[in-house]
Motif scaffolding. Structure first.
Motif, PDB file in Angstrom:
ATOM      1  N   TYR A 257       6.473  76.434  82.049  1.00 41.70           N
ATOM      2  CA  TYR A 257       6.562  77.860  82.388  1.00 41.70           C
ATOM      3  C   TYR A 257       7.115  78.004  83.798  1.00 41.70           C
ATOM      4  N   GLY A 258       8.416  78.127  83.893  1.00 40.99           N
ATOM      5  CA  GLY A 258       9.074  78.120  85.195  1.00 40.99           C
ATOM      6  C   GLY A 258       9.159  79.499  85.830  1.00 40.99           C
ATOM      7  N   PRO A 259       9.710  79.532  87.057  1.00 43.56           N
ATOM      8  CA  PRO A 259       9.832  80.790  87.799  1.00 43.56           C
ATOM      9  C   PRO A 259      10.996  81.655  87.312  1.00 43.56           C
ATOM     10  N   ILE A 260      10.944  82.933  87.715  1.00 46.11           N
ATOM     11  CA  ILE A 260      12.108  83.799  87.506  1.00 46.11           C
ATOM     12  C   ILE A 260      13.118  83.524  88.629  1.00 46.11           C
ATOM     13  N   ASN A 261      14.275  84.174  88.514  1.00 46.12           N
ATOM     14  CA  ASN A 261      15.390  83.868  89.419  1.00 46.12           C
ATOM     15  C   ASN A 261      15.507  84.909  90.538  1.00 46.12           C
ATOM     16  N   HIS A 262      15.050  84.530  91.741  1.00 44.56           N
ATOM     17  CA  HIS A 262      15.055  85.492  92.850  1.00 44.56           C
ATOM     18  C   HIS A 262      16.422  85.726  93.468  1.00 44.56           C
ATOM     19  N   TRP A 263      17.428  85.011  92.993  1.00 40.24           N
ATOM     20  CA  TRP A 263      18.774  85.278  93.510  1.00 40.24           C
ATOM     21  C   TRP A 263      19.449  86.466  92.803  1.00 40.24           C
ATOM     22  N   ALA A 264      18.787  86.993  91.792  1.00 40.68           N
ATOM     23  CA  ALA A 264      19.423  88.055  90.993  1.00 40.68           C
ATOM     24  C   ALA A 264      19.426  89.389  91.737  1.00 40.68           C
ATOM     25  N   SER A 265      19.970  89.365  92.920  1.00 39.50           N
ATOM     26  CA  SER A 265      19.735  90.502  93.827  1.00 39.50           C
ATOM     27  C   SER A 265      20.987  91.090  94.453  1.00 39.50           C
ATOM     28  N   GLU A 266      22.147  90.744  93.926  1.00 41.10           N
ATOM     29  CA  GLU A 266      23.395  91.118  94.650  1.00 41.10           C
ATOM     30  C   GLU A 266      23.483  92.588  94.999  1.00 41.10           C
ATOM     31  N   GLU A 267      22.918  93.469  94.112  1.00 41.60           N
ATOM     32  CA  GLU A 267      23.145  94.899  94.331  1.00 41.60           C
ATOM     33  C   GLU A 267      22.174  95.535  95.335  1.00 41.60           C
ATOM     34  N   ILE A 268      21.208  94.768  95.836  1.00 41.05           N
ATOM     35  CA  ILE A 268      20.215  95.382  96.726  1.00 41.05           C
ATOM     36  C   ILE A 268      20.802  95.594  98.117  1.00 41.05           C
ATOM     37  N   LYS A 269      20.614  96.803  98.616  1.00 40.83           N
ATOM     38  CA  LYS A 269      21.154  97.157  99.940  1.00 40.83           C
ATOM     39  C   LYS A 269      20.086  96.960 101.001  1.00 40.83           C
TER      40      LYS A 269
END
Ligand code: PXL
Length: 269
Positions: A257-269
């Motif tokens: 049961y691995g982690p989610i992907n915290h890099w999925a953030s390109e659109e955050i200002k």
């Protein structure tokens, strides 16, 4: 000095970096706020489960709060794993002593995989002392049933349970819908706001074992946005959107049961 938005996580360390404080700090980073931390406990575990934990001395926790209050300007905070009644009481005392802005309470009780993170006799303290301080409480489906002392079988039940949490003193409530069955194609979360308005957030169900840290990340994202001055409603939507992307763009680390992907953030200002 101190103008850059700063947020605080009051939580436990999770050694595999998938949940707890590690997930919170990764999320603060993704939302471009400076992350500070009061560590309450340390958990030894990996993607198979949790194998040991220790709690920090209360005097150390007091010092962590003092050091942050003496120097930083934290604009919003969240709680995660608090472990036992003494820890909850210490956090409550410090939160009342200093000004760390709005508080998001993620009532961490049990992991998705059944490991207990809060001692049984600490529920009453959580309900009586911490929930009344919450600007927002973000329990998952099972935590909601436990806190509201009722079974949830439909939308009406979920709203009843959310109102019960509000009656305990939480200003705003977000109840996360079930997301544990491959038979479902959507996940429905309920938000009940301070003024009584409620709405549902519907997302697509994504079947994956890589979901550790989802609740921590959601509450941390909301906290980060609150630290920037964003409204509760908008903060919830932005954080939920981030979590959905973090689940859907999975990374493969750990065997189970691995982690989610915290890099999925390109659109955050
Ligand atoms: O995701 C809940 C959680 C919170 N805090 C710590 C954890 C976990 C789950 O593993 O280890 C420290």
């Amino acid at each position: 000095m101190n103008q850059y938005p700063q947020a605080l996580t009051i939580a436990g360390s999770d050694s595999d970096g998938s949940a707890g404080m590690q997930a919170d700090l990764l999320t603060f980073h993704a939302f471009k706020v400076h992350g500070t931390s009061v560590i309450t406990a340390c958990v030894a575990g990996n993607s198979y489960g949790i194998h040991d934990s220790v709690t920090m001395p209360l005097s150390f926790i007091n010092q962590e709060f003092k050091d942050l209050a003496d120097d930083y300007q934290v604009r919003a905070a969240k709680t995660g794993m608090l472990g036992n009644s003494d820890l909850i009481n210490t956090v409550v005392d410090n939160y009342q002593k200093y000004d760390f802005g709005p508080l998001v309470v993620d009532p961490v009780i049990i992991t998705k995989h059944g490991d207990m993170l809060l001692e049984q006799d600490a529920f009453d303290t959580l309900k009586a002392k911490l929930i009344p301080l919450a600007t927002l409480i973000t329990p998952n489906f099972y935590e909601t049933q436990k806190l509201a002392e009722m079974e949830i079988n439909n939308d009406d039940d979920m709203l009843t349970a959310a109102n019960k949490l509000k009656a305990m003193g939480a200003k705003n409530v977000m109840v996360k819908g079930r997301h544990d069955s491959d038979d479902q194609d959507e996940v429905r979360d309920l938000v009940l706001l301070a003024d009584g308005e409620h709405f549902w957030l519907t997302g697509q169900y994504f079947g994956t074992d890589r979901k550790n840290g989802t609740g921590d990340t959601l509450s941390a994202g909301i906290t980060a946005e609150l630290a920037k001055g964003t409204s509760i409603k908008e903060s919830i939507k932005l954080a939920k959107d981030y979590v959905d992307r973090a689940i859907q763009n999975e990374i493969l680390v750990g065997h189970k049961y691995g982690p989610i992907n915290h890099w999925a953030s390109e659109e955050i200002k």
